[in-house]
Design a protein around this motif. Structure first.
Motif, PDB file in Angstrom:
ATOM      1  N   TRP A  65      -4.190  -4.980   3.554  1.00 18.96           N
ATOM      2  CA  TRP A  65      -5.056  -6.195   3.241  1.00 18.96           C
ATOM      3  C   TRP A  65      -5.099  -7.105   4.346  1.00 18.96           C
ATOM      4  CZ3 TRP A  65      -3.700 -11.305   2.548  1.00 18.96           C
ATOM      5  CH2 TRP A  65      -4.598 -12.322   2.170  1.00 18.96           C
ATOM      6  N   THR A  68      -8.135  -6.068   6.753  1.00 16.55           N
ATOM      7  CA  THR A  68      -9.418  -6.148   6.127  1.00 16.55           C
ATOM      8  C   THR A  68     -10.155  -7.351   6.945  1.00 16.55           C
ATOM      9  OG1 THR A  68      -8.958  -7.451   4.423  1.00 16.55           O
ATOM     10  CG2 THR A  68      -8.902  -5.199   4.031  1.00 16.55           C
ATOM     11  N   ASP A  72     -11.872  -9.709   0.031  1.00 18.29           N
ATOM     12  CA  ASP A  72     -11.739  -8.275  -0.673  1.00 18.29           C
ATOM     13  C   ASP A  72     -10.630  -8.358  -1.506  1.00 18.29           C
ATOM     14  OD1 ASP A  72     -11.205  -5.633  -1.176  1.00 18.29           O
ATOM     15  OD2 ASP A  72     -11.158  -5.015   1.005  1.00 18.29           O
ATOM     16  N   ALA A  75      -8.568  -5.201  -2.518  1.00 22.30           N
ATOM     17  CA  ALA A  75      -7.241  -5.060  -1.424  1.00 22.30           C
ATOM     18  C   ALA A  75      -6.334  -6.290  -1.664  1.00 22.30           C
ATOM     19  CB  ALA A  75      -8.058  -5.163   0.154  1.00 22.30           C
ATOM     20  N   LEU A  76      -6.544  -7.366  -1.853  1.00 22.51           N
ATOM     21  CA  LEU A  76      -5.739  -8.297  -1.943  1.00 22.51           C
ATOM     22  C   LEU A  76      -4.807  -8.070  -3.289  1.00 22.51           C
ATOM     23  CD1 LEU A  76      -3.972 -10.927  -1.112  1.00 22.51           C
ATOM     24  CD2 LEU A  76      -5.866 -12.157  -2.303  1.00 22.51           C
ATOM     25  N   HIS A  79      -2.609  -5.285  -2.724  1.00 23.38           N
ATOM     26  CA  HIS A  79      -1.346  -5.740  -1.628  1.00 23.38           C
ATOM     27  C   HIS A  79      -0.348  -6.421  -2.813  1.00 23.38           C
ATOM     28  CE1 HIS A  79       0.818  -8.163   0.932  1.00 23.38           C
ATOM     29  NE2 HIS A  79       0.481  -9.259   0.251  1.00 23.38           N
TER      30      HIS A  79
END
Length: 187
Positions: A65, A68, A72, A75-76, A79
């Motif tokens: 992440w 990026t 996002d 993605a977070l 993570h």
């Protein structure tokens, strides 16, 4: 012998905290004498430091992440899920990187390196997102990244001890909180 001692400590930490762990217990579980233990490790904390070194790459694998740009959320959240998995699998080891147990220089150094790696990556992301006009100006990027690290790890320590349903809600809440810290109100 080193592997036997490290494996013994890992096994004991499945049911004991670092504070409850003793050199005698580790030596006995490893099938070595106390003298042999001290030949390989100066303290029980040194064994814990060896266990933490094993986690270094696992944590590094959770940081996608940070590379990026923009908001996002997926993605977070991923993570956070990955970090929660490391915390859940190794809570007793990671717990010694915070609080009163953090009194042994190699543990302090590991915790500082881990914090620095995340903070450096997040500060760079914040600066990229600010340059792109996605994140608002305001708090110094490094200070903000340090706050996010503190928030994330405090929540991970709690989430490592709760049930699956609570974890998902906790991860969603943490993700929302971090996004608001970094980007303000997020749709």
């Amino acid at each position: 012998m080193v592997n036997a001692i490290v494996d013994a400590a890992r096994g004991l930490l499945a049911t004991k905290s670092v504070d409850e762990l003793t050199v005698d217990a580790i030596a006995k579980a490893a099938g070595v004498s106390r003298t042999a233990f001290y030949f390989y490790f100066p303290t029980k904390q040194a064994v814990v430091a060896a266990l933490l070194d094993e986690l270094w790459d696992q944590f590094g694998g959770t940081y996608g992440w940070l590379d990026t740009t923009g908001v996002d959320r997926a993605a977070l959240l991923e993570h956070h899920r990955l970090v929660a998995g490391v915390w859940r699998g190794h809570l007793s080891v990671l717990a010694c990187t915070t609080g009163p147990s953090l009194d042994y220089p190699p543990l302090i150094e590991w915790a500082d390196r881990a914090r620095g790696r995340f903070v450096d990556g997040l500060a760079a992301k914040i600066l990229r997102d600010r340059a792109d006009g996605v994140a608002p100006e305001g708090v110094d990027a490094r200070a903000l990244a340090q706050m996010v690290f503190d928030l994330r790890d405090a929540r991970m320590r709690v989430l490592a001890t709760v049930g699956e349903a609570e974890i998902e809600q906790g991860l969603a809440d943490l993700t929302e909180g971090v996004l608001r810290l970094l980007y303000g109100a997020v749709g």
